[in-house]
Design a protein around this motif. Structure first.
Motif, PDB file in Angstrom:
ATOM      1  N   ALA A   1       9.234   8.819   3.948  1.00 34.01           N
ATOM      2  CA  ALA A   1      10.215   8.230   3.036  1.00 34.01           C
ATOM      3  C   ALA A   1       9.768   6.856   2.555  1.00 34.01           C
ATOM      4  N   VAL A   2       9.226   6.048   3.450  1.00 32.65           N
ATOM      5  CA  VAL A   2       8.786   4.701   3.072  1.00 32.65           C
ATOM      6  C   VAL A   2       7.593   4.777   2.130  1.00 32.65           C
ATOM      7  N   ALA A   3       6.642   5.667   2.422  1.00 31.87           N
ATOM      8  CA  ALA A   3       5.464   5.804   1.561  1.00 31.87           C
ATOM      9  C   ALA A   3       5.852   6.210   0.144  1.00 31.87           C
ATOM     10  N   ALA A   4       6.954   6.943   0.000  1.00 33.81           N
ATOM     11  CA  ALA A   4       7.383   7.403  -1.314  1.00 33.81           C
ATOM     12  C   ALA A   4       8.124   6.335  -2.107  1.00 33.81           C
ATOM     13  N   ARG A   5       8.634   5.282  -1.439  1.00 37.10           N
ATOM     14  CA  ARG A   5       9.528   4.346  -2.122  1.00 37.10           C
ATOM     15  C   ARG A   5       9.103   2.882  -2.063  1.00 37.10           C
ATOM     16  N   ALA A   6       8.254   2.506  -1.155  1.00 33.36           N
ATOM     17  CA  ALA A   6       7.954   1.090  -0.934  1.00 33.36           C
ATOM     18  C   ALA A   6       7.281   0.453  -2.141  1.00 33.36           C
ATOM     19  N   GLN A   7       7.518  -0.852  -2.292  1.00 33.62           N
ATOM     20  CA  GLN A   7       6.893  -1.604  -3.381  1.00 33.62           C
ATOM     21  C   GLN A   7       5.578  -2.242  -2.955  1.00 33.62           C
TER      22      GLN A   7
END
Length: 289
Positions: free
Chosen positions: A126-132
């Motif tokens: 989830a983080v890999a898909a959304r992080a800046q």
């Protein structure tokens, strides 16, 4: 103030390996290290939330976990300013939010509630898909985690989007005194039909286009000529296979974030999924410009 390296810990062995890797990364770049543990991590990775009197015990456990993680980081690299935060927010949400002010977010390849056969935990995906910021998923055996190959691999896609990806990989190679293998995969549709009348000349044209695109994407590497050995590789075939092959002897594989919107929110593309689930070394997913 320097942006910190942020690492999520949940008490599992993979998260402790991520902590060690993040500590080394912070030391390498001269950055602070922020250790995050969410009390919601357990139910996010597959366990049920606690609503009874044991909630206080859960907080004590979390405080001890964060304190132990900070102590571990201090023992590993005394020069790194390490500090911890215990939060109650959804772990993927808090790491994504904190990525706005982070150098990178680091997570383990499998969470405490991981399921056999699913090599990447739901928080990391989830983080890999959304992080800046770049997200580094720490996976692989000791050879890769010790950075013993002195080699960084980077997957290069379209030249206009590759700049932040190449720059991140180049900086890692420069600081680690490592070589940089830059991989651009290409395919020739006509070549995949053996009896196509013009597959040879068509293949040569596609190869030339791929080599030109790779050379254009690697223009930023000119500034470290003589310092970092840059080895461009235009490889015919599927991108996922080319990247997984080159990752076998790499300390880190760097790829661009190929994201798309769906009814489930932001999702990673199939190549990102393949390397995050199957790469034999840590993987950095870097947002495109």
């Amino acid at each position: 103030m320097d942006k910190p390296v942020i690492v999520g810990v949940d008490g599992s062995d993979p998260s402790l390996r991520a902590l060690d890797w993040a500590t080394d990364e912070a030391a390498l770049h001269g950055l602070p290290l922020c250790v995050i543990h969410s009390q919601a991590w357990g139910w996010y990775e597959g366990y049920g939330p606690t609503f009874g009197p044991d909630r206080s015990a859960l907080r004590v456990y979390g405080e001890n976990l964060v304190g132990s993680a900070v102590e571990r980081a201090n023992r590993r690299a005394a020069a790194v300013k390490a500090y911890g935060e215990l939060v109650t927010e959804d772990p993927a949400a808090v790491l994504t939010r904190m990525s706005r002010e982070a150098f990178a977010v680091v997570v383990g390849g499998l969470g405490a509630g991981g399921i056999a056969g699913l090599p990447l935990g739901s928080v990391g995906l989830a983080v890999a898909a959304r992080a800046q910021s770049p997200v580094i998923v720490v996976r692989g055996d000791e050879r890769h985690l010790r950075r013993s190959f002195r080699r960084i691999a980077v997957g290069v896609d379209e030249a206009e989007q590759a700049h932040p990806v190449v720059e991140f990989a180049l900086r890692e190679a420069e600081l680690q005194s490592a070589a940089l293998d830059a991989v651009h995969a290409w395919r020739c549709p006509a070549r995949e039909v053996p009896d196509h009348p013009d597959h040879r000349s068509d293949s040569e044209r596609h190869r030339a286009l791929a080599e030109d695109a790779l050379a254009e994407a690697l223009r930023p590497t000119a500034r470290v000529k003589g310092v970092v050995e840059v080895r461009p590789q235009a490889i015919e075939g599927h991108a996922r296979k080319a990247l997984l092959d080159v990752a076998n002897t790499a300390d880190l594989l760097v790829v661009g974030a190929r994201r798309r919107k769906s009814h489930l929110g932001m999702q990673l593309g199939p190549v990102n999924h393949a390397v995050l689930h199957h790469a034999p070394c840590p993987v950095a997913v870097v947002p495109h410009a």
